[in-house]
Motif scaffolding. Structure first.
Motif, PDB file in Angstrom:
ATOM      1  N   LEU A  17      70.048  29.265  16.747  1.00 18.87           N
ATOM      2  CA  LEU A  17      71.082  30.165  17.527  1.00 18.87           C
ATOM      3  C   LEU A  17      70.416  31.553  17.984  1.00 18.87           C
ATOM      4  O   LEU A  17      70.401  32.413  19.051  1.00 18.87           O
ATOM      5  N   LYS A  20      67.573  31.653  20.204  1.00 14.87           N
ATOM      6  CA  LYS A  20      67.872  31.447  21.555  1.00 14.87           C
ATOM      7  C   LYS A  20      68.642  32.812  22.114  1.00 14.87           C
ATOM      8  O   LYS A  20      68.469  33.015  23.238  1.00 14.87           O
ATOM      9  N   SER A  82      77.558  29.251  19.768  1.00 11.56           N
ATOM     10  CA  SER A  82      77.177  28.082  20.679  1.00 11.56           C
ATOM     11  C   SER A  82      77.601  28.499  22.071  1.00 11.56           C
ATOM     12  O   SER A  82      76.968  28.163  23.049  1.00 11.56           O
TER      13      SER A  82
END
Length: 288
Positions: A17, A20, A82
């Motif tokens: 995460l 990203k 997320s």
């Protein structure tokens, strides 16, 4: 329209995460940003005793068989990330600032209870210097709502330029206070247990890359440490703890914690060594 809820079998891993988040660091919101109509749910979360013990050690909570009031936030954090990294989320996750946090605990949660955790977006508001939006979390066990929170995030840029009236800051120096020594590694220790390894919390050099003179403590660590200091006074009945994160705590640091009993709860604040500059202000109130 109700949000589309994604069901997860396992909590997302934080390292992918974070990678990203770096890739999406240059995302621009455009002129009319809109939050996704989406949420995430993780069911039957079984808590790890070793992880809980480490969290207590980092934040100062005693081992009493119940979860620290701030502990469920850690299990919501990967779900937050997320959602923030969805392709239709209009802002870059890097650069968001956590400005307020409100937690309501409806009853104490035992260590061995399994938790269902659901996160989603709240309201997006354009403010003077940018945008604010909230991340909402609810925690249930056996179908019973036991805990909920609202984390308000700020994104600088694109604001109205119109300042809202504010109450005058409290400039009365703190005198009757606990003095805490905040070590320089608290960001790394809290980051290890929370999964929030934002570079601004880790080392002087990594913090300087993002415009800070040295690393700063996590806001949620300051809230947790404050509630650990108030642990013996926390009610069994439903209550809400609302905090505003003010000036960052550059670590290592010496800070002062003060609290006052009021008719319907407790007021508390964490200030700098001078007794005036605010790091955190908070209220604890009995919930309806």
């Amino acid at each position: 329209m109700s949000a589309a809820i994604e069901e997860l079998r396992n909590a997302p891993a934080m390292l992918p995460l974070f990678a990203k988040a770096l890739l999406r660091a240059n995302v621009k919101p455009g002129n009319n940003p809109v939050l996704p109509n989406a949420g995430i749910r993780l069911r039957d979360v079984v808590l790890d005793p070793k992880h809980l013990r480490t969290y207590r050690n980092v934040c100062g909570f005693p081992a009493d068989g119940m979860l620290p009031v701030t502990y469920p936030h850690l299990h919501a954090h990967p779900l937050f990330m997320s959602l923030l990294l969805r392709s239709d989320f209009p802002f870059a996750a890097m650069g968001l600032v956590h400005v307020r946090n409100r937690i309501t605990q409806f009853r104490p949660i035992a260590e061995r209870e399994q938790l269902d955790i659901e996160c989603g977006f709240g309201e997006l508001v354009r403010v003077a210097k940018g945008y604010e939006f909230s991340m909402l979390t609810s925690v249930s066990t056996g179908g019973e709502l036991v805990w909920e929170s609202e984390s308000t995030m700020f994104r600088r840029g694109g604001g109205t330029g119109v300042e809202e009236p504010r109450s005058a800051p409290n400039t009365t120096p703190v005198t009757d206070a606990e003095v805490w020594q905040v070590p320089g590694d608290i960001g790394r220790r809290y980051g290890a247990v929370s999964g929030d390894r934002n570079p601004i919390h880790l080392y002087p050099l990594s913090a300087k890359l993002f415009g800070f003179k040295r690393q700063i403590a996590h806001g949620m660590w300051t809230k947790a440490r404050s509630l650990a200091a108030l642990h013996e006074q926390l009610p069994v009945q439903p209550f809400t703890v609302d905090v505003q994160f003010k000036l960052p705590v550059f670590i290592p640091a010496k800070v002062k914690f003060a609290h006052t009993a009021v008719a319907d709860g407790i007021d508390f604040r964490l200030v700098a060594q001078d007794g005036i500059k605010p790091h955190l202000t908070g209220t604890l109130r009995h919930a309806d």
